[in-house]
Design a protein around this motif. Structure first.
Motif, mmCIF file in Angstrom:
data_model
loop_
_atom_site.group_PDB
_atom_site.id
_atom_site.type_symbol
_atom_site.label_atom_id
_atom_site.label_comp_id
_atom_site.label_asym_id
_atom_site.label_seq_id
_atom_site.Cartn_x
_atom_site.Cartn_y
_atom_site.Cartn_z
ATOM 1 N N TYR A 264 -38.585 49.360 -30.263
ATOM 2 C CA TYR A 264 -38.876 48.082 -29.610
ATOM 3 C C TYR A 264 -38.669 46.980 -30.506
ATOM 4 O O TYR A 264 -38.279 45.789 -30.145
ATOM 5 C CB TYR A 264 -40.481 48.203 -28.978
ATOM 6 C CG TYR A 264 -40.667 48.966 -27.966
ATOM 7 C CD1 TYR A 264 -40.523 48.162 -26.578
ATOM 8 C CD2 TYR A 264 -40.976 50.331 -28.007
ATOM 9 C CE1 TYR A 264 -40.714 49.045 -25.534
ATOM 10 C CE2 TYR A 264 -41.266 51.064 -26.699
ATOM 11 C CZ TYR A 264 -41.183 50.290 -25.617
ATOM 12 O OH TYR A 264 -41.232 50.892 -24.512
ATOM 13 N N GLU A 265 -39.050 47.045 -32.036
ATOM 14 C CA GLU A 265 -39.004 46.133 -32.798
ATOM 15 C C GLU A 265 -37.540 45.559 -33.053
ATOM 16 O O GLU A 265 -37.210 44.619 -33.026
ATOM 17 C CB GLU A 265 -39.643 46.336 -34.074
ATOM 18 C CG GLU A 265 -39.795 45.239 -35.342
ATOM 19 C CD GLU A 265 -40.101 45.572 -36.604
ATOM 20 O OE1 GLU A 265 -40.302 44.614 -37.318
ATOM 21 O OE2 GLU A 265 -40.274 46.763 -36.736
ATOM 22 N N LYS A 266 -36.575 46.731 -33.100
ATOM 23 C CA LYS A 266 -35.270 46.329 -33.297
ATOM 24 C C LYS A 266 -34.672 45.454 -31.924
ATOM 25 O O LYS A 266 -33.819 44.873 -32.146
ATOM 26 C CB LYS A 266 -34.318 47.742 -33.413
ATOM 27 C CG LYS A 266 -34.696 48.284 -34.644
ATOM 28 C CD LYS A 266 -33.940 49.749 -34.749
ATOM 29 C CE LYS A 266 -34.146 50.061 -36.059
ATOM 30 N NZ LYS A 266 -33.423 51.545 -36.413
ATOM 31 N N ASN B 89 -41.464 42.359 -29.272
ATOM 32 C CA ASN B 89 -42.495 42.610 -30.332
ATOM 33 C C ASN B 89 -43.856 42.750 -29.698
ATOM 34 O O ASN B 89 -44.723 43.413 -30.273
ATOM 35 C CB ASN B 89 -42.809 41.138 -31.108
ATOM 36 C CG ASN B 89 -41.742 40.852 -31.933
ATOM 37 O OD1 ASN B 89 -40.866 41.932 -32.203
ATOM 38 N ND2 ASN B 89 -41.106 39.611 -32.055
ATOM 39 N N ARG C 149 -45.349 42.461 -40.027
ATOM 40 C CA ARG C 149 -43.953 41.813 -39.529
ATOM 41 C C ARG C 149 -44.090 41.296 -38.133
ATOM 42 O O ARG C 149 -43.718 40.074 -37.642
ATOM 43 C CB ARG C 149 -42.808 42.752 -39.711
ATOM 44 C CG ARG C 149 -42.413 43.311 -40.983
ATOM 45 C CD ARG C 149 -40.964 43.744 -41.106
ATOM 46 N NE ARG C 149 -40.775 44.950 -40.213
ATOM 47 C CZ ARG C 149 -41.228 46.103 -40.555
ATOM 48 N NH1 ARG C 149 -41.468 46.546 -41.706
ATOM 49 N NH2 ARG C 149 -40.954 47.165 -39.713
ATOM 50 N N LEU C 150 -44.641 42.203 -37.229
ATOM 51 C CA LEU C 150 -44.827 41.698 -35.829
ATOM 52 C C LEU C 150 -45.844 40.618 -35.696
ATOM 53 O O LEU C 150 -45.464 39.747 -34.773
ATOM 54 C CB LEU C 150 -45.515 42.969 -35.000
ATOM 55 C CG LEU C 150 -44.138 44.126 -35.083
ATOM 56 C CD1 LEU C 150 -44.881 45.546 -34.568
ATOM 57 C CD2 LEU C 150 -43.020 43.737 -34.022
ATOM 58 N N ALA D 62 -44.022 46.534 -29.242
ATOM 59 C CA ALA D 62 -43.980 47.241 -30.555
ATOM 60 C C ALA D 62 -45.239 47.060 -31.084
ATOM 61 O O ALA D 62 -45.524 48.144 -31.577
ATOM 62 C CB ALA D 62 -42.852 46.649 -31.409
ATOM 63 N N ARG E 232 -36.366 43.421 -30.456
ATOM 64 C CA ARG E 232 -37.146 42.143 -30.478
ATOM 65 C C ARG E 232 -38.156 42.253 -29.127
ATOM 66 O O ARG E 232 -38.652 41.265 -28.818
ATOM 67 C CB ARG E 232 -36.444 41.138 -30.270
ATOM 68 C CG ARG E 232 -35.501 41.046 -31.463
ATOM 69 C CD ARG E 232 -34.785 39.753 -31.932
ATOM 70 N NE ARG E 232 -33.812 39.587 -33.002
ATOM 71 C CZ ARG E 232 -33.060 38.673 -33.374
ATOM 72 N NH1 ARG E 232 -33.016 37.492 -32.359
ATOM 73 N NH2 ARG E 232 -32.349 38.326 -34.282
ATOM 74 N N ARG F 122 -45.317 47.258 -40.572
ATOM 75 C CA ARG F 122 -45.085 46.895 -39.437
ATOM 76 C C ARG F 122 -45.607 45.887 -38.487
ATOM 77 O O ARG F 122 -45.074 44.863 -37.890
ATOM 78 C CB ARG F 122 -44.517 48.101 -38.377
ATOM 79 C CG ARG F 122 -43.671 48.011 -37.329
ATOM 80 C CD ARG F 122 -43.451 48.866 -36.412
ATOM 81 N NE ARG F 122 -42.919 50.277 -37.098
ATOM 82 C CZ ARG F 122 -41.851 50.264 -37.585
ATOM 83 N NH1 ARG F 122 -40.716 49.392 -37.356
ATOM 84 N NH2 ARG F 122 -41.238 51.326 -38.237
ATOM 85 N N SER G 175 -42.351 52.345 -31.886
ATOM 86 C CA SER G 175 -42.610 50.943 -32.301
ATOM 87 C C SER G 175 -41.526 50.339 -32.879
ATOM 88 O O SER G 175 -40.980 49.230 -32.750
ATOM 89 C CB SER G 175 -43.833 50.733 -33.180
ATOM 90 O OG SER G 175 -43.810 49.197 -33.320
ATOM 91 N N ASP G 176 -40.510 50.988 -33.855
ATOM 92 C CA ASP G 176 -39.400 50.649 -34.487
ATOM 93 C C ASP G 176 -38.296 50.319 -33.329
ATOM 94 O O ASP G 176 -37.585 49.381 -33.638
ATOM 95 C CB ASP G 176 -39.007 51.840 -35.505
ATOM 96 C CG ASP G 176 -37.881 51.350 -36.217
ATOM 97 O OD1 ASP G 176 -37.714 50.364 -36.922
ATOM 98 O OD2 ASP G 176 -36.699 52.401 -36.158
#
Length: 653
Positions: free
Chosen positions: A128-130, A134, A166-167, A137, A132, A163, A125-126
């Motif tokens: 994918y978050e990096k 979302n 944030r998402l 992630a 973007r 996380r 997930s981290d």
């Protein structure tokens, strides 16, 4: 939810386009039996920000994890660590990171290891978050939460819920984001007592790893409160403040390296503000400053558009100017514009005359009394006091009994000079060319650093001679006059020089119910409790030692004053030492100085302060303000270098 294989195909395609596969680098061969241990050591070394060639080494670590004869769960664990490291190395490391984390996930699922599965989904997930990505992630993080819940893994859940917060927020789903961040904080609280306190470069593990989660929740609560209506808005503001309170509590625990001390110091009920009193709660966020004010009329909020970086830079300049008695007005007015001007209307409408400040971070270094509106210092308008956190302020009414004082002073130090820790002396601020040498230097030094520097020599000399010079340099001739002046104002007992031994101090505290303890001696408040001490004639008095002396008393001390101590320069944790003195000494209030000042000024301030207290018509905070205003009005010592470092911490009444 789309199949994981489909997500894998999508992300691998993206990473392949972003970064071609790098050749795996070889690492030093390790004996077969020690391969896993060697690889763990290599991965630990790669955590250093200065590790050379981190990407080739991370790639080689992934290859070794695949080749070593390991059990599936151990292989998965090593692949997780290597993949997480690669994921922190930017775009070139994404392909390596994804392959390692995906393989770790597959291995964990094969053996049914819920913890490793949760970690793998969190790592993926981290990534994918990096990028973007979302939506993907979010799905991966939610799957990780399911696995972590099955083992009640609070440490994993706090990270995964953070996380999710944030998402969800990135998607504009603030209600879901708030719920996730609240769960993250609850998971921290569930295990906070078991989280070890570690320090690196003077910073605690809490500030680095957990404080951002609390601040993320407080940040979103404050933003939501601006659009709230009715009872919703004050409830959100209170939740935001209570969240930041958890930060302050944990930071004190880190300072003491002890959870129980803080818990035992907290009063059963923290009193709310009375009429004409306001609780001032500034919260520093990366992109803005939030000011919360609670009066007997309820909560109010003001948002100031100043970044944390701008605020910290101005604070540093302001404190440097005050400590050197230099030009301060521009920064004093700029800080007033950010910290006080936005709430001026509230203070006037509510007829506030006492401001109880609960500062955070670098704001702990700022003597609010020295802020300037262009015409007057804040000390000329308001009575100001500081508390380390609302949960440590009881707002107790002052005792009506006649105060009795223990006056302890050290004008001529004894054997204690040989016990000064070299590590602490070396860390002290450089003040030899500071204000005491520029503005009518006193007969005695008020800075421990100045004294130790003044006897420095490049050549070895007999121990006895060096100790003699150190005693002379650390002499405080003005202390005798200070003690004798105060002796005539408040009845009590005196320990001076040779009589001020640690044993005699202990005996006096055991035999008498003093309401005030006044110590005029060198001392330092550093970044941690280990760097904090007060000098008696023969020994160093630590905070733990002070606590041991005070626990034998029948009644708590109403006030403990440290008239010649100072905080370490430039460290925003150092003022916690004042709170530490009050808490460890079981005292309602502590009075001390942020930086050293001359004997003459200290004598004037202390005589005026205790004289005001003796009249019985002023609170402790009011007595200090009156003493400061006397210096301001006098002209000779109107620069805030002289009067602003005196601060009151704890109960202000």
């Amino acid at each position: 939810m789309p199949s994981f294989d489909l997500l894998r195909a999508i992300v691998v395609g993206t990473f392949l386009l972003a970064a071609p596969m790098l050749p795996l680098a070889a690492t030093t061969d390790a004996p077969p039996d020690d391969g896993a241990a060697f690889l763990r050591a290599e991965l630990k070394a790669l955590h250093s920000p200065d590790a050379p060639k981190p990407l080739p080494r991370a790639a080689a670590a992934v290859r070794q994890a695949r080749q070593l004869p390991l059990a599936p769960n151990e292989r998965a664990s090593l692949l997780l660590r290597a993949g997480s490291l690669a994921g922190k190395l930017g775009t070139p490391g994404l392909r390596i990171a994804f392959d390692a984390l995906d393989e770790a996930r597959s291995l964990a699922e094969t053996v049914g290891d819920e913890r490793l599965m949760a970690e793998a989904y969190d790592g993926l997930s981290d990534l994918y978050e990096k990028q973007r990505r979302n939506d993907e992630a979010l799905q991966l993080a939610e799957t990780g939460v399911l696995h972590a819940q099955r083992i009640n893994g609070h440490d994993l859940l706090m990270r995964l819920e953070w996380r999710l917060g944030r998402l969800f927020e990135a998607q504009g789903r603030n209600d879901l984001a708030l719920a996730a961040l609240r769960r993250a904080v609850r998971h921290i609280e569930a295990i906070r007592a078991d989280i070890p306190i570690r320090y690196q470069d003077g910073r605690s593990s809490f500030r680095e790893t957990l404080e951002p989660i609390y601040l993320a929740l407080a940040d979103l609560l404050l933003r939501q409160s601006r659009v709230g209506t009715g009872d919703t808005r004050p409830a959100l503001l209170r939740q935001a403040r209570n969240t930041v309170e958890l930060i302050k509590q944990t930071e004190l625990e880190d300072y003491f390296r002890d959870r129980c001390t803080v818990d035992s110091a907290r009063p059963a009920v923290a009193a709310g503000p009375s009429a004409s009193t306001a609780i001032y709660y500034p919260i520093v966020l990366p992109d803005r400053l939030e000011l919360l004010v609670e009066s007997d009329h309820g909560f109010e909020q003001r948002t100031v558009n100043v970044t944390a970086a701008q605020l910290h830079k101005t604070i540093a300049n302001f404190i440097a100017a005050l400590r050197s008695a230099g030009p301060y007005r521009a920064d004093a007015e700029r800080l007033y514009g950010w910290l006080i001007a936005p709430i001026d209307d509230l203070l006037k409408q509510r007829h506030v005359d006492t401001l109880v400040a609960v500062p955070d971070g670098a704001l702990r270094l700022v003597p609010l009394a020295a802020l300037h509106d262009g015409s007057h210092f804040l000390a000329e308008r308001l009575t100001i006091t500081t508390v380390p956190g609302l949960s440590f302020s009881g707002g107790n009414r002052p005792s009506t009994a006649t105060p009795r004082i223990l006056l302890a002073g050290l004008s001529e130090p004894g054997p204690v000079v040989a016990k000064l820790p070299e590590s602490v002396v070396n860390q002290m601020p450089e003040t030899a060319a500071g204000p005491l040498s520029r503005f009518a230097p006193p007969p005695g030094l008020r800075s421990l650093t100045e004294a130790t520097q003044s006897v420095a020599t490049p050549f070895p000399e007999p121990a006895g001679e060096h100790e003699r010079k150190l005693r002379a340099a650390l002499a405080l001739p003005g202390v005798k006059k200070e003690i004798h002046q105060l002796e005539g104002l408040v009845p009590g007992n005196v320990l001076l020089d040779q009589s001020f031994t640690l044993g005699a101090f202990k005996q006096q505290l055991a035999d008498h119910d003093f309401s005030i303890v006044h110590i005029a001696s060198h001392g330092l408040f550093g970044a941690s409790m280990d760097d904090t001490f007060i000098m008696t004639y023969d020994e160093l008095l630590t905070l733990n030692g002070l606590q041991a002396l005070m626990t034998q008393r029948r009644k708590p001390v109403d006030l403990i004053t440290l008239s010649a101590c100072q905080t370490a320069e430039g460290d925003d944790r150092a003022p916690l030492g004042f709170a530490g003195v009050a808490i460890k000494a079981h005292a309602k209030t502590a009075l001390g100085t942020l930086w050293p000042v001359s004997d003459e000024v200290t004598q004037t301030m202390m005589s005026s302060f205790y004289g005001n207290l003796a009249h019985g018509d002023k609170s402790k905070a009011g007595a200090l303000r009156a003493a400061q205003r006397t210096l301001i009005a006098g002209g000779e010592f109107d620069h805030p270098f002289y009067w602003a470092p005196f601060i009151l911490v704890g109960d202000w009444q």
